[in-house]
Design a protein around this motif. Sequence first.
Motif, PDB file in Angstrom:
ATOM      1  N   ASN A  51      38.014 -22.210 -18.644  1.00  0.00           N
ATOM      2  CA  ASN A  51      38.092 -21.168 -17.617  1.00  0.00           C
ATOM      3  C   ASN A  51      36.719 -21.144 -16.949  1.00  0.00           C
ATOM      4  O   ASN A  51      35.878 -20.309 -17.258  1.00  0.00           O
ATOM      5  CB  ASN A  51      38.417 -19.816 -18.253  1.00  0.00           C
ATOM      6  CG  ASN A  51      38.379 -18.679 -17.244  1.00  0.00           C
ATOM      7  OD1 ASN A  51      38.473 -18.891 -16.047  1.00  0.00           O
ATOM      8  ND2 ASN A  51      38.217 -17.456 -17.729  1.00  0.00           N
ATOM      9  N   PRO A  52      36.468 -22.106 -16.055  1.00  0.00           N
ATOM     10  CA  PRO A  52      35.122 -22.267 -15.505  1.00  0.00           C
ATOM     11  C   PRO A  52      34.851 -21.298 -14.358  1.00  0.00           C
ATOM     12  O   PRO A  52      35.764 -20.612 -13.886  1.00  0.00           O
ATOM     13  CB  PRO A  52      35.158 -23.713 -14.996  1.00  0.00           C
ATOM     14  CG  PRO A  52      36.569 -23.876 -14.527  1.00  0.00           C
ATOM     15  CD  PRO A  52      37.415 -23.078 -15.494  1.00  0.00           C
ATOM     16  N   PRO A  53      33.623 -21.233 -13.875  1.00  0.00           N
ATOM     17  CA  PRO A  53      33.355 -20.463 -12.655  1.00  0.00           C
ATOM     18  C   PRO A  53      34.188 -21.017 -11.509  1.00  0.00           C
ATOM     19  O   PRO A  53      34.253 -22.236 -11.322  1.00  0.00           O
ATOM     20  CB  PRO A  53      31.861 -20.691 -12.419  1.00  0.00           C
ATOM     21  CG  PRO A  53      31.310 -21.099 -13.752  1.00  0.00           C
ATOM     22  CD  PRO A  53      32.406 -21.859 -14.424  1.00  0.00           C
ATOM     23  N   TYR A  54      34.837 -20.128 -10.736  1.00  0.00           N
ATOM     24  CA  TYR A  54      35.668 -20.631  -9.637  1.00  0.00           C
ATOM     25  C   TYR A  54      35.731 -19.716  -8.417  1.00  0.00           C
ATOM     26  O   TYR A  54      36.463 -19.984  -7.466  1.00  0.00           O
ATOM     27  CB  TYR A  54      37.088 -20.935 -10.117  1.00  0.00           C
ATOM     28  CG  TYR A  54      37.855 -19.788 -10.749  1.00  0.00           C
ATOM     29  CD1 TYR A  54      38.280 -18.683 -10.013  1.00  0.00           C
ATOM     30  CD2 TYR A  54      38.203 -19.833 -12.099  1.00  0.00           C
ATOM     31  CE1 TYR A  54      38.999 -17.661 -10.588  1.00  0.00           C
ATOM     32  CE2 TYR A  54      38.940 -18.813 -12.697  1.00  0.00           C
ATOM     33  CZ  TYR A  54      39.339 -17.736 -11.941  1.00  0.00           C
ATOM     34  OH  TYR A  54      40.058 -16.724 -12.528  1.00  0.00           O
ATOM     35  N   ILE A  55      34.976 -18.653  -8.404  1.00  0.00           N
ATOM     36  CA  ILE A  55      35.029 -17.729  -7.270  1.00  0.00           C
ATOM     37  C   ILE A  55      33.986 -18.152  -6.230  1.00  0.00           C
ATOM     38  O   ILE A  55      32.793 -18.197  -6.528  1.00  0.00           O
ATOM     39  CB  ILE A  55      34.756 -16.284  -7.714  1.00  0.00           C
ATOM     40  CG1 ILE A  55      35.778 -15.849  -8.766  1.00  0.00           C
ATOM     41  CG2 ILE A  55      34.792 -15.336  -6.510  1.00  0.00           C
ATOM     42  CD1 ILE A  55      35.482 -14.510  -9.393  1.00  0.00           C
ATOM     43  N   PRO A  56      34.404 -18.487  -5.011  1.00  0.00           N
ATOM     44  CA  PRO A  56      33.431 -18.867  -3.972  1.00  0.00           C
ATOM     45  C   PRO A  56      32.456 -17.723  -3.689  1.00  0.00           C
ATOM     46  O   PRO A  56      32.830 -16.547  -3.727  1.00  0.00           O
ATOM     47  CB  PRO A  56      34.302 -19.155  -2.748  1.00  0.00           C
ATOM     48  CG  PRO A  56      35.663 -19.448  -3.303  1.00  0.00           C
ATOM     49  CD  PRO A  56      35.797 -18.592  -4.523  1.00  0.00           C
ATOM     50  N   GLU A  57      31.224 -18.087  -3.393  1.00  0.00           N
ATOM     51  CA  GLU A  57      30.196 -17.081  -3.123  1.00  0.00           C
ATOM     52  C   GLU A  57      30.614 -16.119  -2.015  1.00  0.00           C
ATOM     53  O   GLU A  57      30.255 -14.949  -2.039  1.00  0.00           O
ATOM     54  CB  GLU A  57      28.882 -17.766  -2.748  1.00  0.00           C
ATOM     55  CG  GLU A  57      28.047 -18.202  -3.932  1.00  0.00           C
ATOM     56  CD  GLU A  57      27.362 -17.024  -4.621  1.00  0.00           C
ATOM     57  OE1 GLU A  57      27.352 -15.918  -4.055  1.00  0.00           O
ATOM     58  OE2 GLU A  57      26.840 -17.231  -5.729  1.00  0.00           O
ATOM     59  N   ARG A  58      31.383 -16.611  -1.050  1.00  0.00           N
ATOM     60  CA  ARG A  58      31.775 -15.755   0.085  1.00  0.00           C
ATOM     61  C   ARG A  58      32.634 -14.573  -0.349  1.00  0.00           C
ATOM     62  O   ARG A  58      32.754 -13.589   0.387  1.00  0.00           O
ATOM     63  CB  ARG A  58      32.522 -16.574   1.127  1.00  0.00           C
ATOM     64  CG  ARG A  58      33.829 -17.185   0.650  1.00  0.00           C
ATOM     65  CD  ARG A  58      34.554 -17.929   1.761  1.00  0.00           C
ATOM     66  NE  ARG A  58      35.775 -18.580   1.275  1.00  0.00           N
ATOM     67  CZ  ARG A  58      35.832 -19.815   0.799  1.00  0.00           C
ATOM     68  NH1 ARG A  58      34.718 -20.552   0.754  1.00  0.00           N
ATOM     69  NH2 ARG A  58      36.966 -20.325   0.374  1.00  0.00           N
ATOM     70  N   GLU A  59      33.232 -14.656  -1.534  1.00  0.00           N
ATOM     71  CA  GLU A  59      34.086 -13.571  -2.011  1.00  0.00           C
ATOM     72  C   GLU A  59      33.309 -12.510  -2.788  1.00  0.00           C
ATOM     73  O   GLU A  59      33.874 -11.498  -3.190  1.00  0.00           O
ATOM     74  CB  GLU A  59      35.216 -14.133  -2.873  1.00  0.00           C
ATOM     75  CG  GLU A  59      36.188 -15.018  -2.114  1.00  0.00           C
ATOM     76  CD  GLU A  59      37.363 -15.478  -2.956  1.00  0.00           C
ATOM     77  OE1 GLU A  59      37.567 -14.916  -4.051  1.00  0.00           O
ATOM     78  OE2 GLU A  59      38.080 -16.401  -2.532  1.00  0.00           O
ATOM     79  N   ARG A  60      32.027 -12.753  -3.003  1.00  0.00           N
ATOM     80  CA  ARG A  60      31.224 -11.813  -3.782  1.00  0.00           C
ATOM     81  C   ARG A  60      31.263 -10.419  -3.182  1.00  0.00           C
ATOM     82  O   ARG A  60      31.368  -9.414  -3.896  1.00  0.00           O
ATOM     83  CB  ARG A  60      29.781 -12.314  -3.865  1.00  0.00           C
ATOM     84  CG  ARG A  60      28.871 -11.452  -4.750  1.00  0.00           C
ATOM     85  CD  ARG A  60      27.428 -11.888  -4.615  1.00  0.00           C
ATOM     86  NE  ARG A  60      27.169 -13.177  -5.225  1.00  0.00           N
ATOM     87  CZ  ARG A  60      26.681 -13.335  -6.452  1.00  0.00           C
ATOM     88  NH1 ARG A  60      26.392 -12.275  -7.183  1.00  0.00           N
ATOM     89  NH2 ARG A  60      26.459 -14.540  -6.921  1.00  0.00           N
TER      90      ARG A  60
END
Length: 283
Positions: free
Chosen positions: A186-195
């Motif tokens: 379950n790796p990091p997968y959220i794009p920075e733009r969604e922060r």
Amino acid sequence: MPTRREVIKRITSRLTPLYGEREAQQIARIVICELGGLSFTDLTLSPDESLEIDTLESAIEELASGRPVQYVLGHTEFCGLDFRVREGVLIPRPETEELVQWIVCGNHLPDPSILDVGTGSGAIAITLAHLLPVARVTAVDLSPQALTIARENAQRLQTKVSFEEADALGELFPGERGRFDLIISNPPYIPERERTLMRPNVTEHEPSLALFVPDNDPLLFYRSIARNARRLLRPEGSLYFEIHEDFAEEISRMLVEEGFPTTEVRKDINDKNRMTCSRLNRK
């Protein structure tokens, strides 16, 4: 002395701006039950009983500051097991429970060798070791802090997991081949733009390294793990991922390029594409 009902109302009022009224009330009930030694039935049947909790004020202030309730209480439930969590590890999510259930139901090997990449609190690895007690489970993470917490959880839950420090973006177990039957991540997968779209209780408290990836390369970790998996999996091995709902097609295409011709995408309980299982095609 306030009643249980009044305390719930007070906590809910403080947390509603952060979470909305419904979730704020759920958090209030969890906190009262935990700190007051009560059950949800107690709150339902006797809401007007008086309630005194010495640590209540400090807990409310922490929660109102945005600190996740799991960190405030120091633990959370995952697949029926109690895991310690604190700053430095990602809080396990319900969709990850669905991934674990899929893995367990799909396993037909008597003693599988399993690798969990990016273990965090150890939730996936430890739960698999608990549910598949004959399995040989290895878990890796780049963070020494996360590994400390994961080892604590394995000891508390009396499960045997081998933990090692390793970088998912590097070469895992250099020189080894065909060591594992199952590799899970379950790796990091959220794009920075969604922060900016996420709540402060996540962005300001949970580890960014476990959440976010560059906007220009959201498959960064998946690609690296798939390349490691191609070398480390046995001929009929399987690679499981938890994924971002928007990237199922991209991940499937990438996996074909990396030697995994067949990928099943599975939806979670909310009907979102959230997990994959790929079979190795070793030439």
